[in-house]
Design a protein around this motif. Structure first.
Motif, PDB file in Angstrom:
ATOM      1  N   ASP A   1       0.828  -1.205   0.000  1.00  0.00           N
ATOM      2  CA  ASP A   1       0.000   0.000   0.000  1.00  0.00           C
ATOM      3  C   ASP A   1       0.865   1.260   0.000  1.00  0.00           C
ATOM      4  OD1 ASP A   1      -2.437  -1.417   0.093  1.00  0.00           O
ATOM      5  OD2 ASP A   1      -2.241  -1.672   2.250  1.00  0.00           O
TER       6      ASP A   1
ATOM      7  N   LYS B   1       1.288   4.093  -3.062  1.00  0.00           N
ATOM      8  CA  LYS B   1       1.039   5.527  -2.883  1.00  0.00           C
ATOM      9  C   LYS B   1       2.228   6.347  -3.366  1.00  0.00           C
ATOM     10  CE  LYS B   1      -1.347   9.080  -1.689  1.00  0.00           C
ATOM     11  NZ  LYS B   1      -2.557   9.439  -2.448  1.00  0.00           N
TER      12      LYS B   1
ATOM     13  N   ASP C   1       2.194   6.417  -7.067  1.00  0.00           N
ATOM     14  CA  ASP C   1       0.880   6.738  -7.619  1.00  0.00           C
ATOM     15  C   ASP C   1       0.956   7.518  -8.926  1.00  0.00           C
ATOM     16  OD1 ASP C   1      -2.011   6.772  -7.470  1.00  0.00           O
ATOM     17  OD2 ASP C   1      -1.856   8.877  -6.939  1.00  0.00           O
TER      18      ASP C   1
ATOM     19  N   GLN D   1      -3.511  -1.892  -2.582  1.00  0.00           N
ATOM     20  CA  GLN D   1      -3.584  -0.875  -3.618  1.00  0.00           C
ATOM     21  C   GLN D   1      -2.573  -1.159  -4.726  1.00  0.00           C
ATOM     22  OE1 GLN D   1      -2.963   2.766  -1.508  1.00  0.00           O
ATOM     23  NE2 GLN D   1      -4.992   2.798  -0.602  1.00  0.00           N
TER      24      GLN D   1
ATOM     25  N   SER E   1      -4.065  -3.145  -7.409  1.00  0.00           N
ATOM     26  CA  SER E   1      -4.981  -2.340  -8.213  1.00  0.00           C
ATOM     27  C   SER E   1      -4.202  -1.620  -9.309  1.00  0.00           C
ATOM     28  CB  SER E   1      -5.708  -1.316  -7.335  1.00  0.00           C
ATOM     29  OG  SER E   1      -6.546  -1.969  -6.405  1.00  0.00           O
TER      30      SER E   1
END
Length: 207
Positions: A63, A67, A70, A125, A128
């Motif tokens: 995660d 980030k 990102d 994430q 994803s």
């Protein structure tokens, strides 16, 4: 499955926002210095917050990596979509894969962390992001296959993992020329020839 905090849907207090921004900056610095396996405790210490604060924002290492990456993830996905409008479907696919290798080598050890997202799905994430990247690559691959430029039995996740392998080998051998050589082998294998233009039985086991 772990429920991830929805940071985008609810506003953060000013101090919480500062903590988050400081954590992201500290993680970026630690990953750049020590690779994707950098100590989470050291990241929290560098940010001047407790490890509990880090885990409240980022339940897993993936995660946190997601980030930090990102904007880069959005860029490589957008790049794939943009190349769909460029001539030469096979050329655009190989161009995107080459740029993808640059993305996966942002930090030492990142190739392994990202590759896991294409092998087994987990509730993070990072995966994803892997899905968005795979979808962008799939569109480029399908276009090149439809044009008869890329063999019909190529699978996007296998292509991406092969590119990851090239990056990983170059990282482990510390040979800067290895990426170009290995990608060249990959691209040669992907090009459609007289025998590969015809559809072949797909013997891969579906998971």
């Amino acid at each position: 499955m772990t429920a991830l905090p929805d940071l985008a849907s609810r506003p953060l207090r000013a101090d919480a926002r500062r903590n988050l921004d400081t954590l992201i900056a500290a993680a970026d610095a630690e990953f750049a210095e020590h690779g994707a396996t950098a100590s989470l405790e050291d990241i929290a210490r560098r940010a001047g917050v407790g490890i509990g604060t880090l885990y409240r924002h980022f339940p897993t290492r993936d995660d946190l990596i997601a980030k930090v990456l990102d904007e880069s993830t959005k860029t490589i996905v957008a790049r794939g979509r943009a190349l769909l409008d460029e001539p030469g479907p096979g050329k655009q696919l190989t161009r995107w894969i080459t740029e993808l290798v640059g993305y996966v080598t942002t930090y030492r050890g990142l190739t392994a962390a990202l590759a896991a997202g294409y092998v087994a799905s987990t509730d993070t994430q990072l995966c994803s992001g892997c899905t968005a990247i795979a979808d962008a690559g799939a569109a480029l691959l399908a276009r090149a296959q439809a044009a008869g430029e890329i063999r019909s039995d190529a699978d996007v996740r296998e292509v991406i993992l092969s590119a990851h392998s090239a990056a990983w080998i170059a990282e482990q051998t510390k040979d800067p020329g290895a990426v170009d050589r290995l990608l060249g082998i990959l691209f040669d294998g992907l090009r459609a020839g007289p025998k590969s233009r015809a559809a072949r039985p797909n013997k891969r086991k579906r998971r």
